[in-house]
Design an enzyme around this catalytic site. Sequence first.
Site, PDB file in Angstrom:
ATOM      1  N   PRO A  18      -0.368  -6.819   4.911  1.00  0.00           N
ATOM      2  CA  PRO A  18       0.494  -7.364   3.854  1.00  0.00           C
ATOM      3  C   PRO A  18      -0.286  -8.142   2.809  1.00  0.00           C
ATOM      4  O   PRO A  18       0.191  -8.352   1.699  1.00  0.00           O
ATOM      5  CB  PRO A  18       1.468  -8.286   4.603  1.00  0.00           C
ATOM      6  CG  PRO A  18       0.928  -8.448   5.978  1.00  0.00           C
ATOM      7  CD  PRO A  18      -0.009  -7.325   6.241  1.00  0.00           C
ATOM      8  N   ARG A  62       1.669  14.700   0.321  1.00  0.00           N
ATOM      9  CA  ARG A  62       2.542  15.565  -0.483  1.00  0.00           C
ATOM     10  C   ARG A  62       1.931  15.851  -1.857  1.00  0.00           C
ATOM     11  O   ARG A  62       2.406  16.722  -2.582  1.00  0.00           O
ATOM     12  CB  ARG A  62       3.964  15.015  -0.585  1.00  0.00           C
ATOM     13  CG  ARG A  62       4.117  13.764  -1.365  1.00  0.00           C
ATOM     14  CD  ARG A  62       5.505  13.177  -1.198  1.00  0.00           C
ATOM     15  NE  ARG A  62       6.558  13.916  -1.885  1.00  0.00           N
ATOM     16  CZ  ARG A  62       6.788  13.848  -3.201  1.00  0.00           C
ATOM     17  NH1 ARG A  62       6.044  13.093  -3.968  1.00  0.00           N
ATOM     18  NH2 ARG A  62       7.778  14.545  -3.748  1.00  0.00           N
ATOM     19  N   ASP A  70       8.541  13.416 -10.525  1.00  0.00           N
ATOM     20  CA  ASP A  70       8.865  12.291  -9.644  1.00  0.00           C
ATOM     21  C   ASP A  70       8.821  10.944 -10.345  1.00  0.00           C
ATOM     22  O   ASP A  70       8.043  10.761 -11.284  1.00  0.00           O
ATOM     23  CB  ASP A  70       7.837  12.209  -8.496  1.00  0.00           C
ATOM     24  CG  ASP A  70       8.185  13.115  -7.345  1.00  0.00           C
ATOM     25  OD1 ASP A  70       9.351  13.529  -7.240  1.00  0.00           O
ATOM     26  OD2 ASP A  70       7.272  13.388  -6.531  1.00  0.00           O
ATOM     27  N   GLU A  92      -1.793 -10.825  14.715  1.00  0.00           N
ATOM     28  CA  GLU A  92      -2.077 -11.507  13.441  1.00  0.00           C
ATOM     29  C   GLU A  92      -3.017 -10.678  12.568  1.00  0.00           C
ATOM     30  O   GLU A  92      -3.510 -11.168  11.543  1.00  0.00           O
ATOM     31  CB  GLU A  92      -2.688 -12.892  13.699  1.00  0.00           C
ATOM     32  CG  GLU A  92      -1.723 -13.880  14.330  1.00  0.00           C
ATOM     33  CD  GLU A  92      -0.442 -14.069  13.507  1.00  0.00           C
ATOM     34  OE1 GLU A  92      -0.529 -14.176  12.280  1.00  0.00           O
ATOM     35  OE2 GLU A  92       0.642 -14.092  14.128  1.00  0.00           O
TER      36      GLU A  92
HETATM   37  N1  SAM Z   1      -0.318 -12.519   9.763  1.00  0.00           N
HETATM   38  C1  SAM Z   1      -0.417 -11.390   8.904  1.00  0.00           C
HETATM   39  C2  SAM Z   1      -0.139 -11.824   7.466  1.00  0.00           C
HETATM   40  O1  SAM Z   1       0.742 -12.641   7.265  1.00  0.00           O
HETATM   41  O2  SAM Z   1      -0.760 -11.269   6.537  1.00  0.00           O
HETATM   42  C3  SAM Z   1       0.610 -10.348   9.300  1.00  0.00           C
HETATM   43  C4  SAM Z   1       0.201  -9.539  10.487  1.00  0.00           C
HETATM   44  S1  SAM Z   1       1.406  -8.283  10.821  1.00  0.00           S
HETATM   45  C5  SAM Z   1       2.472  -9.091  11.945  1.00  0.00           C
HETATM   46  C6  SAM Z   1       0.547  -7.160  11.884  1.00  0.00           C
HETATM   47  C7  SAM Z   1       0.054  -5.898  11.226  1.00  0.00           C
HETATM   48  O3  SAM Z   1       1.137  -5.197  10.634  1.00  0.00           O
HETATM   49  C8  SAM Z   1      -0.944  -6.064  10.106  1.00  0.00           C
HETATM   50  O4  SAM Z   1      -2.250  -6.245  10.590  1.00  0.00           O
HETATM   51  C9  SAM Z   1      -0.802  -4.755   9.362  1.00  0.00           C
HETATM   52  O5  SAM Z   1      -1.521  -3.723  10.028  1.00  0.00           O
HETATM   53  C10 SAM Z   1       0.676  -4.439   9.515  1.00  0.00           C
HETATM   54  N2  SAM Z   1       1.501  -4.806   8.355  1.00  0.00           N
HETATM   55  C11 SAM Z   1       2.500  -5.697   8.346  1.00  0.00           C
HETATM   56  N3  SAM Z   1       3.082  -5.778   7.155  1.00  0.00           N
HETATM   57  C12 SAM Z   1       2.456  -4.888   6.352  1.00  0.00           C
HETATM   58  C13 SAM Z   1       2.601  -4.516   4.986  1.00  0.00           C
HETATM   59  N4  SAM Z   1       3.511  -5.069   4.196  1.00  0.00           N
HETATM   60  N5  SAM Z   1       1.764  -3.570   4.499  1.00  0.00           N
HETATM   61  C14 SAM Z   1       0.823  -3.010   5.278  1.00  0.00           C
HETATM   62  N6  SAM Z   1       0.635  -3.338   6.588  1.00  0.00           N
HETATM   63  C15 SAM Z   1       1.438  -4.256   7.127  1.00  0.00           C
END
Ligand code: SAM
Length: 240
Positions: free
Chosen positions: A88, A160, A175, A115
Amino acid sequence: MKVDVVSLFPAYLDPLNLSLLGKAQTQGLVQVQVHDLRNWATDPHRSVDDTPYGGGPGMVMSPLVWGSALDHIREGAQTKPTLIIPTPSGEPFSQVLAAEFSRAEHLVFACGRYEGIDSRVGVHYSSSEQWEKVREISIGDYVLAGGEVATLVIIEAITRLIPGVLGNPQSVVDDSFSRPDSFIEGPVYTKPLGWRGLEVPEVLRSGNHGAIEQWRQDQAQARTRKYRPDLLTEIPPEQV
Ligand code: SAM
């Protein structure tokens, strides 16, 4: 294109074998391989995580396990792969990035949990000559439990765009986010003409291609103004 995905939950990636992507694999346009991260855990409990330095809640995924997994995939590869780490806190995913990645020969996805993955993993592979590049990518401003769903989203958007994957290549050109006018796509209709008191707009039945194109353009612009006014600021004023 070759795609490797490393995850603690390989079954999460089963949908990659369905629909368009399943067909693309059968046709040899895309080769997908999913790996279980625990195969590279070395302790009796097959652990992949540890407590965070500096304290705080949750666990962090170990660079030791990720390093072994990614080195193994690189050793079996013919060309330098691009490593995609969904997170994220990464660069926002977009149609532009999907198009860029669709031209890659080999993509490797590292699905985080808990995390996230120890930050040194991305840093290490970014400076490795054995890898094309590393991209940390976010699919939106919300937090998922793991990287698997994000990986599915990214792979679907990328594949795609690979020539031959979609039956009609024109679909991609019209698109949302791909159109030269930057508008999102307007409404679409099929048979029957009337459904529950709602009629298909007259112009679409007129056979007047110029009028139909103008109507579609107007609808796309109206929808963009309503839902995505941020996109309009990027268009030169004479096109709005
Ligand atoms: N503590 C982290 C933070 O706040 O940035 C969030 C960790 S999340 C619970 C666990 C995993 O979910 C991340 O390492 C990633 O691989 C994935 N993930 C969660 N949200 C995501 C998003 N919006 N985009 C991409 N990957 C995501």
